[in-house]
Design an enzyme around this catalytic site. Structure first.
Site, short mmCIF file in Angstrom:
data_model
loop_
_atom_site.label_atom_id
_atom_site.label_comp_id
_atom_site.label_asym_id
_atom_site.label_seq_id
_atom_site.Cartn_x
_atom_site.Cartn_y
_atom_site.Cartn_z
N LYS A 72 0.83 -1.21 0.00
CA LYS A 72 0.00 0.00 0.00
C LYS A 72 0.87 1.26 0.00
CE LYS A 72 -2.31 -1.34 3.68
NZ LYS A 72 -1.84 -2.75 3.78
N THR A 73 1.88 1.30 0.84
CA THR A 73 2.77 2.46 0.88
C THR A 73 3.53 2.61 -0.42
OG1 THR A 73 3.02 2.25 3.29
CG2 THR A 73 4.67 3.55 2.13
N THR A 166 -5.70 -1.13 6.98
CA THR A 166 -5.79 -2.59 7.13
C THR A 166 -7.15 -3.00 7.68
OG1 THR A 166 -4.80 -2.38 9.34
CG2 THR A 166 -3.30 -2.83 7.50
#
Length: 348
Positions: A72-73, A166
């Site tokens: 995701k990052t 999350t």
């Protein structure tokens, strides 16, 4: 004493730290073409970014949802890099007041990408401020207190918010609905993980064969972050026990992962502790979450968020209204039998 006069033995840790940081940065792909896995999400994201570039506007706000370690990052960084835009990084737990968010938003430059990790953990007051900022690129700041307080509108530069979570279910609906694109990241398959590991091994300068890479891929829980971490431990093992050559074969991989308590299914020490408690002490369950957490000496949130999803996904554990229950596959993997089966054998 100047930097040039510093003894080499004092500089070594600093240089080593810089090397490790450089490696961590090199592991992250800088473009969608380099990003491995998440084929559907990559295609959707490519379309969104290309259309925004053709129209000369900032891309829509983006939400990445999924378990930890899936990229995701990295994808947030790629969004900024693909559009040649500056990136501002923040964390949801660090934004505990509306003023914290206002300070960040008011300092953004036109077209900047604002990445907020764990966005579901922002303070509620900050979330409510974000609604207006995302839709109209402005915020209302309260000046004064009590009856004399007034609301002053503050215009913001157009920006793209990229959120990562999350726990997508914890996001309020008004916030989730304001994202123009929501991407759900899935666990990786073994073939994709092998590609991730091959790239990382090349960056590490590690000589490792395909069988060894496949062995690691099968033990990293479908997660690239875990794959890279295990690869580095294998690198260390090969460096120490292969006469300094740094060559890793399947035997070195198995020995290294056994040393670090990672079994053939990817279970680590905590996973096995949870399963062994359920199997041996509670005869397979059902076991309540709090009882299980106390038995293994961990927080209930850790068991629920970190351990259980993997155990359920690989079919060793099921959740029932009465508690957690071990499956037949769990008994087989740990080489144990339920008390009823043992009693029947004894009777025979």
């Amino acid at each position: 004493m100047s930097f040039d006069d510093t003894p080499a033995e004092l500089l070594a840790p600093e240089l080593e730290s810089e090397t490790e940081l450089a490696f961590e940065g090199a592991l992250r792909p800088s473009s969608l073409a380099e990003f491995v896995g998440q084929v559907k999400v990559r295609g959707q994201l490519q379309l969104l970014l290309t259309a925004a570039t053709m129209q000369g506007r900032t891309p829509d706000h983006i939400l990445f949802a999924g378990p930890p370690g899936l990229g995701k990052t990295t994808l947030a960084m790629i969004v900024a890099h693909e559009g040649n835009r500056p990136l501002r990084m923040a964390s949801g737990p660090a934004i505990q007041h509306a003023g914290d968010l206002a300070a960040v938003l008011s300092s953004l430059v036109p077209g900047e990408v604002l990445f907020i990790d764990e966005i579901h953990r922002m303070a509620r007051s900050a979330e409510e401020m974000l609604y207006l900022a995302m839709e109209d690129f402005r915020i209302d700041i309260m000046v004064g207190k009590g009856a004399g307080a007034t609301s002053v509108p503050l215009e913001l530069a157009p920006f793209t918010l990229v959120g990562a979570t999350t726990r997508a279910g914890l996001l309020p609906n008004p916030l989730r609905d304001r994202f123009g694109f929501t991407a759900h990241l899935e666990f990786y398959g073994d073939e994709e993980l092998e590609r991730v590991l091959s790239r990382a091994a090349a960056l590490l300068g590690l000589d490792i064969d395909k069988a060894a890479i496949a062995e690691i891929a099968g033990r990293c829980r479908g997660t690239p972050r875990i794959a890279n971490r295990l690869l580095r431990r294998v690198r260390d093992y090969a460096l120490v026990y292969s006469t300094g050559t740094g060559t890793a074969d399947v035997h070195a991989v198995r020995a290294a992962l056994e040393l670090y308590d990672v079994d053939a299914l990817g279970l680590d020490r905590l996973d096995r502790a949870v399963m062994e408690i359920i199997l041996s002490r509670f005869d397979g369950g059902p076991v309540g979450l709090n009882t299980l957490a106390v038995s293994v000496g961990e927080e209930a949130e850790t068991i629920e968020a970190v351990v259980e999803p993997f155990l359920v996904r690989i079919g060793l554990l099921t959740r029932t209204p009465r508690g957690r229950v071990a499956t037949a596959a769990a008994w087989q993997h740990f080489g144990m039998q339920p008390a009823a089966a043992r009693s029947m054998q004894d009777d025979l």
